[in-house]
Scaffold this active site. Sequence first.
Site, mmCIF file in Angstrom:
data_model
loop_
_atom_site.group_PDB
_atom_site.id
_atom_site.type_symbol
_atom_site.label_atom_id
_atom_site.label_comp_id
_atom_site.label_asym_id
_atom_site.label_seq_id
_atom_site.Cartn_x
_atom_site.Cartn_y
_atom_site.Cartn_z
ATOM 1 N N TRP A 185 59.145 -70.130 -55.669
ATOM 2 C CA TRP A 185 58.590 -68.921 -55.388
ATOM 3 C C TRP A 185 57.010 -69.016 -55.135
ATOM 4 O O TRP A 185 56.286 -69.727 -55.914
ATOM 5 C CB TRP A 185 58.618 -68.237 -56.850
ATOM 6 N N ASP A 266 61.044 -71.826 -66.072
ATOM 7 C CA ASP A 266 60.760 -70.103 -65.296
ATOM 8 C C ASP A 266 62.133 -69.822 -65.526
ATOM 9 O O ASP A 266 62.853 -70.020 -64.584
ATOM 10 C CB ASP A 266 60.066 -70.503 -64.103
ATOM 11 N N LYS A 294 64.492 -58.343 -63.914
ATOM 12 C CA LYS A 294 65.663 -58.373 -62.893
ATOM 13 C C LYS A 294 66.639 -58.164 -64.043
ATOM 14 O O LYS A 294 67.631 -57.558 -63.687
ATOM 15 C CB LYS A 294 65.948 -59.765 -62.295
HETATM 16 N N1 KET Z 1 59.602 -66.303 -61.269
HETATM 17 C C1 KET Z 1 60.412 -66.135 -60.152
HETATM 18 C C2 KET Z 1 61.151 -67.688 -59.873
HETATM 19 C C3 KET Z 1 60.550 -65.271 -59.685
HETATM 20 O O1 KET Z 1 61.267 -65.305 -58.457
HETATM 21 C C4 KET Z 1 59.609 -64.166 -60.069
HETATM 22 C C5 KET Z 1 59.741 -62.946 -59.224
HETATM 23 C C6 KET Z 1 58.784 -64.127 -61.148
HETATM 24 C C7 KET Z 1 58.810 -65.430 -61.831
HETATM 25 C C8 KET Z 1 58.029 -62.908 -61.752
HETATM 26 O O2 KET Z 1 58.827 -61.971 -61.946
HETATM 27 P P1 KET Z 1 58.127 -60.798 -62.958
HETATM 28 O O3 KET Z 1 58.483 -59.478 -62.212
HETATM 29 O O4 KET Z 1 56.619 -61.098 -63.100
HETATM 30 O O5 KET Z 1 58.688 -60.923 -64.022
HETATM 31 N N2 KET Z 1 60.311 -62.842 -58.002
HETATM 32 C C9 KET Z 1 60.429 -61.499 -56.969
HETATM 33 C C10 KET Z 1 59.361 -60.610 -57.096
HETATM 34 C C11 KET Z 1 58.161 -61.051 -56.941
HETATM 35 O O6 KET Z 1 57.715 -61.787 -55.890
HETATM 36 O O7 KET Z 1 57.054 -60.683 -57.541
HETATM 37 C C12 KET Z 1 60.740 -62.142 -55.738
HETATM 38 O O8 KET Z 1 60.722 -63.310 -55.534
HETATM 39 O O9 KET Z 1 60.947 -61.180 -54.817
#
Ligand code: KET
Length: 448
Positions: A185, A266, A294
């Site tokens: 990510w 994570d 999610k």
């Molecule tokens: N870790 C991973 C691997 C991840 O894909 C995301 C979010 C997060 C943490 C953080 O999510 P949060 O909303 O802070 O709980 N990924 C999606 C959204 C983004 O990039 O913010 C994405 O990859 O589309």
Amino acid sequence: MHPQLPSHLAQGSATDRRLNSLLRHIDPSIASSSLSSMDSQISASPTSGFHGDSVFAHVVQAPEDSILGVTVAYNKDPSPIKLNLGVGAYRTEEGKPVVLNVVRRAEQLLVNDRSRVKEYLPIVGLADFNKLSAKLIFGADSPAIQENRVTTVQCLSGTGSLRVGAEFLGRHYHERTIYIPQPTWGNHPKIFNLGGLSVKYYRYYDPATWGLHFQGLLEDLGSAPSGAIVLLHACAHNPTGVDPTLEQWGQIRQLMRSKGLLPFFDSAYQANAQSVRMFVADGGECLVAQSYAKNMGLYGERVGALSIVCKNANVASRVESQLKLVIRPMFSNPPIHGASIVATILKDRNMYDEWTVELKAMADRIISMRHKLFEALCARGTPGDWSHIIKQIGMFTFTGLNSEQVAFMTKEYHIYMTSDGRISMAGLSSKTVPHLADAIHAAVTRVG
Ligand code: KET
């Protein structure tokens, strides 16, 4: 003098000046016609920006974020056929965002409860939420929980949990290097750098096999300095959709424990990952960042938790005291609403069950999109083997399309996705699959 300006405003007291400036907002013509007297009373300070350049004139335009910037570009596109497959956010068959029924129900209960107030939470967040989050990820019968050697603090979703963990490690852990998968990510390296860690990559994905580069992973972790931190995606690796098998997880665990590497999980997608439990079951230490974005659809509520599993209760309590020192100057204490929703759902058997049913429905729809897209590409005879679409897991398909092909699909078909060729299957519907398949077919056959 401005015709509408009361005469007393021309006099120049502090109150008058404030009124004048208010009026100027309402009627900009006042600025040129009647404020010359005011202008002469206020000399330009070096920061006023009235005369000469802005003090920020040297600030350069920053690039958009590689994931969230896709949505910015999508929003600007007036095309009626546009499709956003960039950010990992679940959509219905109608292409609409969803609030889970069980979340609506929990919110209703919260709103109806007049005894609830909006006081600050403690620095570590909502106690119930923290306990329930630890139970969810580690299992209710986890010895680590029973022995009180887990500390859990509520943070701002997955990102905030990673950030707090990074900063804690930067301050208190002896080894400042963190190994992250290649690829991963896009926010990971930035988060860990800001926490004061230096980032190195370990091999993870092999484009030749569309699978895990298991040998490379073992070699790279095997040659990491002892004690180094290792970031592991608990489940549904982003962006590749490729996870180790349980047996491979077992080997990774053995290697990491034998070298004293510190696991930092994570868990952004799965509620209760087996990989995490495997590492906790051996009695060793680890960190876990949990997100409810999610799996409960609470994206914008920013609900998450950081847990640190320690060797004993004594250490855990000292670790928690230091986490408070990280959190207090960062955001003081976390928001109450989202965590209350999660706690309401997790502590009620009925609501918990309803959540898992709704979660399964989302996962099933994503899986059915994988099959539909795969079949649509087969039907078109699109060159290449597309079976990875149905083999990968989680929200994303790592298509293998290159950045030129992605740019072509955006320009010609108004399909938005990240330039590494990742598409969010959760943003797709039966109606939009043919359009995406046409675009992929054209990109593969026309752009090298
Ligand atoms: N870790 C991973 C691997 C991840 O894909 C995301 C979010 C997060 C943490 C953080 O999510 P949060 O909303 O802070 O709980 N990924 C999606 C959204 C983004 O990039 O913010 C994405 O990859 O589309």
